[in-house]
Design an enzyme around this catalytic site. Structure first.
Site, PDB file in Angstrom:
ATOM      1  N   HIS A  94       7.523 -27.018  -0.601  1.00 34.66           N
ATOM      2  CA  HIS A  94       6.845 -28.056  -1.382  1.00 34.66           C
ATOM      3  C   HIS A  94       5.720 -27.471  -2.225  1.00 34.66           C
ATOM      4  O   HIS A  94       4.822 -28.186  -2.647  1.00 34.66           O
ATOM      5  CB  HIS A  94       6.316 -29.134  -0.430  1.00 34.66           C
ATOM      6  CG  HIS A  94       7.427 -29.751   0.372  1.00 34.66           C
ATOM      7  ND1 HIS A  94       8.089 -30.879  -0.031  1.00 34.66           N
ATOM      8  CD2 HIS A  94       8.028 -29.334   1.518  1.00 34.66           C
ATOM      9  CE1 HIS A  94       9.041 -31.160   0.855  1.00 34.66           C
ATOM     10  NE2 HIS A  94       9.025 -30.230   1.799  1.00 34.66           N
ATOM     11  N   GLU A  96       0.823  -1.205   0.000  1.00 35.97           N
ATOM     12  CA  GLU A  96       0.000   0.000   0.000  1.00 35.97           C
ATOM     13  C   GLU A  96       0.864   1.266   0.000  1.00 35.97           C
ATOM     14  O   GLU A  96       0.468   2.301  -0.518  1.00 35.97           O
ATOM     15  CB  GLU A  96      -0.930  -0.028   1.225  1.00 35.97           C
ATOM     16  CG  GLU A  96      -2.220   0.723   1.019  1.00 35.97           C
ATOM     17  CD  GLU A  96      -3.271   0.404   2.074  1.00 35.97           C
ATOM     18  OE1 GLU A  96      -3.947  -0.634   1.942  1.00 35.97           O
ATOM     19  OE2 GLU A  96      -3.412   1.182   3.032  1.00 35.97           O
ATOM     20  N   LYS A 116     -13.215   2.057  -2.338  1.00 38.24           N
ATOM     21  CA  LYS A 116     -14.106   2.391  -1.211  1.00 38.24           C
ATOM     22  C   LYS A 116     -15.287   3.218  -1.710  1.00 38.24           C
ATOM     23  O   LYS A 116     -16.433   2.994  -1.327  1.00 38.24           O
ATOM     24  CB  LYS A 116     -13.345   3.203  -0.156  1.00 38.24           C
ATOM     25  CG  LYS A 116     -12.403   2.398   0.735  1.00 38.24           C
ATOM     26  CD  LYS A 116     -11.816   3.308   1.811  1.00 38.24           C
ATOM     27  CE  LYS A 116     -10.870   2.550   2.732  1.00 38.24           C
ATOM     28  NZ  LYS A 116     -10.232   3.420   3.727  1.00 38.24           N
TER      29      LYS A 116
HETATM   30  O1  PA5 Z   1      -3.005   1.656   6.132  1.00 37.03           O
HETATM   31  C1  PA5 Z   1      -4.079   2.186   5.926  1.00 37.03           C
HETATM   32  O2  PA5 Z   1      -4.231   3.420   5.954  1.00 37.03           O
HETATM   33  C2  PA5 Z   1      -5.312   1.349   5.658  1.00 37.03           C
HETATM   34  O3  PA5 Z   1      -5.012   0.015   5.526  1.00 37.03           O
HETATM   35  C3  PA5 Z   1      -6.320   1.507   6.789  1.00 37.03           C
HETATM   36  O4  PA5 Z   1      -5.729   1.082   7.993  1.00 37.03           O
HETATM   37  C4  PA5 Z   1      -7.584   0.703   6.513  1.00 37.03           C
HETATM   38  O5  PA5 Z   1      -8.140   1.102   5.282  1.00 37.03           O
HETATM   39  C5  PA5 Z   1      -8.609   0.934   7.616  1.00 37.03           C
HETATM   40  O6  PA5 Z   1      -8.890   2.287   7.745  1.00 37.03           O
HETATM   41  P1  PA5 Z   1      -9.558   2.875   9.035  1.00 37.03           P
HETATM   42  O7  PA5 Z   1      -8.609   2.690  10.179  1.00 37.03           O
HETATM   43  O8  PA5 Z   1      -9.785   4.314   8.730  1.00 37.03           O
HETATM   44  O9  PA5 Z   1     -10.834   2.126   9.267  1.00 37.03           O
END
Ligand code: PA5
Length: 465
Positions: free
Chosen positions: A318, A289, A432
Site C-alpha cells: 500500500h 557497502e 569518518k
Molecule cells: O562492515 C563494516 O566494515 C562496517 O559497517 C563496520 O562494521 C562499521 O563501520 C563499524 O566498524 P567498527 O566495528 O570498527 O566499529
C-alpha cells in the site's frame, strides 16, 4: 541435525517464460555460467589460502564454546545486555533478535537491546529505562575507534561510574574487538574487563557468526550452534562449482545479468514477515557497502553497485508496490515467504452474505499474508518485472544461519562478476575522517581545511530559512 536445506530459492521471475520480453533467457545465463564458475574457483582458492576467514566462523568450535560459556556467565549475573556498536557490529545481532521469538529462546535469556545510533534523545531514553545494576554493556568495534560507538561507550562509562562507582566498570562491560590491537583492546585490558576477539581478517559485515553477532544472541538464549549449523549447510551448497545447483551463485549471476543487461540498479528485498526486516537491514548493508565501488580491481573508474531497498509485505503493497509494478524498470524484487509463521490467527465469521468480507473468514492471517506475497509476485510477473522468491518452511536459527551464509557468498560472487573488491569500504572512510576533523581531533587539520573550503562554497541564495 541433518544438513538438509531449509531455504528454497525460486528464480523463475527473472526469466522470459514468466515475465515476457523484459526477462532474461536461459541462454543469457548459460553464457555467463563459466565466468561464475571462475569466480567460485577464485573464492575457493582465496578461502584455502586464508584470505576469507569468515568462511571458517561456523566451524570454529573452540570460539563457539568460549562464547557460550561467557553468555552463560552473563545470563547468571544480569537481566539485560545492551549492544553498543554500529554497522556490521550491530546489524547481524539485530537480525537474529528480530527473527527469533521468545518461545524459541532459553528461558533464562537476557533482554538484549541493540543501540546503534547516537541520536541523543533515543540514547538517553534507552539508558534512562535501564536498571544499571542488572545491565551489562557489550561494546563492539573491530577498529576500536569508531566515533559513534566510542561516544556511546564514554556516555555509558560516565553513567556507570557515577551511579555504581568506578569499581563497577570491569564487571559491566564486555568488549568485542581486535584480538591484539586498537584502543578498545587497550581499554579492555586497562579496565580488566571481559572481552572477546573479532577474528583477524573478518570485516564487520561478514562478522555475524563471530563473537560480534554470536555473543549478544547467545546471551538472549538463542541457539548459536543451530545458527552455525545452518551456515554450514549453506556452505555445502555455496561451494558447488555449478551455477545451477548453487543458490548463492545462481542468485548473484541473475542479479548481475539483471543489472548489466536489464538496467536493474535497485535490489528490493521484500519479506512477508515483520520478523525478517532485521535480516533485510543486515542484507542492505552487506550489498551496499560491499558492491558500491568507484573503482574496479584494475583501478578503472566504474562507479558500480546495486542499491538495496527494504520493503515490508504486506504493508508496503500500500506504499511501494505501485512503483515496482508501473514505475521505471530499474528494480529486481526478492520476496521472502515463510510457510509456517509459527502462530495461527484465524479471521472469524460474522459477515455471512457480505460479499466483501465473507470470503476472508476462516482464513488464517499467515495464510493470507502468503497469498498476498504470491499475488504480488504474479502481479510483477504480469507487468514484466524481474523478481525472485526465497521460501522458508519456518523461521528459526537454522534458517537464518543458512540465509546469512548464502547472502555473504552471493555478495562475493557478485563482487567477483563486477570486478571490484567487496571487502573494502573507502567511501565510508572519507566521511569518518571528515567527522573527526569537524569534531576537532588532533592531526585532522587537513580535513578541517577541506571542511572549511567546502562550506565556503555554499551560496546563501540556495539556503532558505
Ligand atoms: O562492515 C563494516 O566494515 C562496517 O559497517 C563496520 O562494521 C562499521 O563501520 C563499524 O566498524 P567498527 O566495528 O570498527 O566499529
Amino acid at each position: 541435525m541433518g544438513s538438509t536445506t531449509q531455504v528454497t530459492l525460486d528464480v523463475n521471475g527473472f526469466f522470459d517464460h514468466m515475465v515476457g520480453e523484459h526477462g532474461l533467457s536461459r541462454a543469457d545465463l548459460d553464457t555467463l555460467a563459466p565466468r561464475v564458475v571462475d569466480v567460485l574457483k577464485t573464492l575457493s582458492s582465496d578461502r584455502k589460502e586464508g584470505r576469507l576467514p569468515f568462511y571458517g566462523l561456523p566451524y570454529d568450535d573452540q570460539a563457539i564454546r568460549v562464547i557460550e560459556a561467557l553468555a552463560a556467565e552473563l545470563r547468571s549475573e544480569f537481566d539485560t545486555l545492551v549492544v553498543l556498536g554500529i554497522g556490521g557490529s550491530a546489524l547481524g545481532a539485530r537480525a537474529v533478535l528480530d527473527a527469533i521469538v521468545p518461545a524459541d529462546r532459553a528461558p533464562d535469556g537476557l533482554d538484549v537491546l541493540v543501540l546503534d545510533n547516537i541520536d541523543p534523545l533515543s540514547l538517553s531514553t534507552a539508558l534512562d529505562g535501564l536498571k544499571l545494576k542488572r545491565t551489562v554493556f557489550n561494546v563492539i568495534s573491530k577498529s576500536g575507534c569508531t566515533v559513534e560507538t566510542m561516544s556511546q561507550f564514554m556516555v555509558v562509562r560516565e553513567r556507570l561510574e557515577k551511579r555504581l562507582g568506578k569499581s563497577s566498570l570491569s564487571r559491566h562491560f564486555v568488549f568485542t574487538t581486535d584480538p591484539q590491537e586498537g584502543l578498545l583492546r587497550r581499554i579492555a585490558s586497562e579496565q580488566k574487563a571481559r572481552s572477546l576477539p573479532v577474528p583477524e581478517g573478518v570485516g564487520g559485515r561478514f562478522s555475524v557468526l563471530s563473537a560480534v553477532g554470536l555473543l549478544p544472541v547467545a546471551a538472549a538464549g538463542i541457539d548459536i550452534r543451530a545458527l552455525c549449523h545452518g551456515a554450514r549447510t549453506a556452505d555445502l551448497r555455496a561451494s558447488v562449482l555449478d551455477v545451477f545447483s548453487n543458490p548463492a551463485a545462481l542468485h548473484a549471476a541473475l542479479l548481475f545479468l539483471a543489472r548489466q543487461q536489464r538496467g536493474a540498479s535497485v535490489h528490493v528485498l521484500m519479506p512477508y514477515s515483520d520478523r525478517l526486516m532485521g535480516l533485510a537491514e543486515w542484507y542492505g548493508q552487506l550489498w551496499a557497502e560491499s558492491l558500491g565501488k568507484r573503482v574496479d580491481l584494475a583501478g578503472r573508474e566504474v562507479m558500480t553497485g546495486q542499491t538495496p531497498v527494504r520493503a515490508l509485505g504486506a504493508t508496503d503493497q500500500h506504499s511501494q508496490v505501485q512503483l515496482y509494478v508501473e514505475g521505471p524498470r530499474d528494480k529486481v524484487v526478492t520476496f521472502f515467504r515463510i510457510e509456517d509463521h509459527g502462530c495461527e490467527l484465524r479471521i472469524p465469521g460474522g459477515y455471512e452474505g457480505v460479499e466483501e468480507l465473507e470470503y476472508l473468514s476462516g482464513h488464517d492471517l499467515g495464510e493470507l499474508l502468503n497469498m498476498e506475497q504470491r499475488a504480488t509476485e504474479l502481479a510483477l510477473c504480469e507487468a514484466g518485472r524481474l523478481n525472485s522468491s526465497i521460501v522458508l518452511a519456518g523461521l528459526g536459527p537454522v534458517e537464518l544461519g543458512e540465509l546469512f551464509h548464502m547472502f555473504e557468498v552471493q555478495t562475493l560472487v557478485m563482487g567477483g562478476l563486477l570486478g571490484i573488491d567487496p571487502l573494502d569500504q573507502p567511501g565510508v572512510e572519507a566521511g569518518k575522517n571528515l567527522t573527526r576533523a569537524l569534531a576537532g581531533r588532533r592531526g585532522s587539520e587537513a580535513g578541517a581545511e577541506r571542511v572549511r573550503q567546502l562550506l565556503d562554497r555554499k551560496r546563501g541564495e540556495f539556503v532558505l530559512a
